[in-house]
Design an enzyme around this catalytic site. Sequence first.
Site, PDB file in Angstrom:
ATOM      1  N   ASP A 122       0.855  -1.188   0.000  1.00 11.24           N
ATOM      2  CA  ASP A 122       0.000   0.000   0.000  1.00 11.24           C
ATOM      3  C   ASP A 122       0.888   1.234   0.000  1.00 11.24           C
ATOM      4  OD1 ASP A 122      -2.479  -1.363   0.094  1.00 11.24           O
ATOM      5  OD2 ASP A 122      -2.279  -1.629   2.260  1.00 11.24           O
ATOM      6  N   ASP A 149      -7.099  -1.184  -4.386  1.00  9.92           N
ATOM      7  CA  ASP A 149      -8.124  -0.809  -3.413  1.00  9.92           C
ATOM      8  C   ASP A 149      -8.990   0.327  -3.958  1.00  9.92           C
ATOM      9  OD1 ASP A 149      -6.968  -2.614  -1.594  1.00  9.92           O
ATOM     10  OD2 ASP A 149      -5.672  -1.068  -0.744  1.00  9.92           O
TER      11      ASP A 149
END
Length: 197
Positions: free
Chosen positions: A143, A177
């Site tokens: 991420d 995401d």
Amino acid sequence: MSLKRAYLLILVVLILDQWLKIYIKTNFLLDEEVFVFDWFRIHFIENEGMAWGVVLPGDYGKLALTIFRIIAVGGIAWWLNDSVQKKATNYLIVAVALILAGAVGNIIDSVFYGVIFDDSTHQLATLFSDKPYGSWFHGKVVDMFYFPIWRGYLPEWLPIWGGNYFTFFNAIFNLADAAISVGVGILIVFNKRIFKK
């Protein structure tokens, strides 16, 4: 929208997602942060693959999560094909394609990253390392997008959180995401157009 165009959209999202993740993993140290603006940062973290870094307990928790995701992706792929065959609206087809692309993007991390990268702690990771940090189906999801738009103490009069330090938006996420979130957002916002009788 044709199935070919839907899969082209999926491919573009996947290529961008994996390029970003590989770039960040091989050029950033774990927890390294670069300020783009005060409210937008590139901050490299890894998680076990669930939202907000939630971890399933036990030795087989990560494996169970990855297998569940693979099965779910099969269902989403079927939904996409079925939607195209039934000539559903472009809103639905784009939404499902984005959700599928995001899910596959994070599955790639979970399935392969443990065996193609070495550890990111205290060093830059190496792609196709001789000393991988994990095993098949046990990779960590990369991420990097962080948007701490507002930070400060909440007013005392607020129940539960009053007086506590708070950051909005505190989640760190990746392009996969974001694709899932945009796809779900399209389903919510354009619900009446997508599921009209």
